[in-house]
Design an enzyme around this catalytic site. Structure first.
Site, PDB file in Angstrom:
ATOM      1  N   GLN A 126      26.020  57.467  53.043  1.00 19.53           N
ATOM      2  CA  GLN A 126      27.146  58.122  52.411  1.00 19.53           C
ATOM      3  C   GLN A 126      26.840  59.530  51.717  1.00 19.53           C
ATOM      4  O   GLN A 126      26.592  59.344  50.471  1.00 19.53           O
ATOM      5  CB  GLN A 126      27.875  57.274  51.667  1.00 19.53           C
ATOM      6  N   PHE A 127      27.035  60.467  52.549  1.00 20.59           N
ATOM      7  CA  PHE A 127      26.760  61.834  51.708  1.00 20.59           C
ATOM      8  C   PHE A 127      28.097  62.196  50.703  1.00 20.59           C
ATOM      9  O   PHE A 127      27.500  62.893  50.103  1.00 20.59           O
ATOM     10  CB  PHE A 127      26.773  62.938  52.713  1.00 20.59           C
ATOM     11  N   THR A 128      28.889  61.483  50.768  1.00 22.88           N
ATOM     12  CA  THR A 128      29.973  61.923  49.669  1.00 22.88           C
ATOM     13  C   THR A 128      29.399  61.547  48.349  1.00 22.88           C
ATOM     14  O   THR A 128      30.115  61.826  47.449  1.00 22.88           O
ATOM     15  CB  THR A 128      31.449  61.199  49.809  1.00 22.88           C
TER      16      THR A 128
END
Length: 148
Positions: free
Chosen positions: A78-80
């Protein structure tokens, strides 16, 4: 690297209406890889997660590890998690690693968890996923290699 760990009763990942992964008791991990993260960071986090004692013993104290309870892991990239929200209302993801770098380190991290003797299911890197979980406790812990 940054990880949000949740102790769960069960968790699953669905992509395009199909469940691709699910676990019972264990940890749901949201994993963010930032530019410059290394295998040393992944090794450090795999050991921390593997040895974390947040499951209850017979006295009701959080004293047992995922190994002690036979738990599983669902790991989702999850890059966020690396969002920078200091300026304006639209987050910046400039700190997030590029997909090729992030994929390689995310997969390495999961292999390190497996080498610790853990069962690891994963999401689908780069896909739009629906993640369902039942947080047990609730217990939620954040790890960040900037704060080792």
């Amino acid at each position: 690297m940054r990880i949000v760990l949740q102790r769960v009763s069960h968790a699953s990942v669905t992509v395009a209406g199909q469940t691709i992964s699910n676990i019972n008791q264990g940890f749901m991990l949201l994993v963010g890889v930032k530019t410059g993260d290394t295998k040393d960071d992944a090794d450090y986090l795999a050991k921390k997660v593997s040895k974390l004692r947040v499951f209850e013993d017979a006295q009701g104290k959080m004293n047992l590890s995922i190994h002690d309870v036979g738990g599983e892991i669902l790991s989702v990239s999850q890059f966020t998690l690396l969002a920078d929200t200091r300026k304006g209302n639209r987050p910046s993801f400039i700190k997030a690693a590029q997909p090729d770098e992030a994929t390689a380190l995310y997969e390495y991290f999961n292999e390190q968890l497996r080498s610790e003797g853990l069962t690891v299911a994963t999401g689908a890197f780069g896909e739009h996923m629906q993640v369902a979980l039942e947080n047990d406790g609730p217990v939620t812990i954040i790890f960040d290699t900037e704060n080792k």
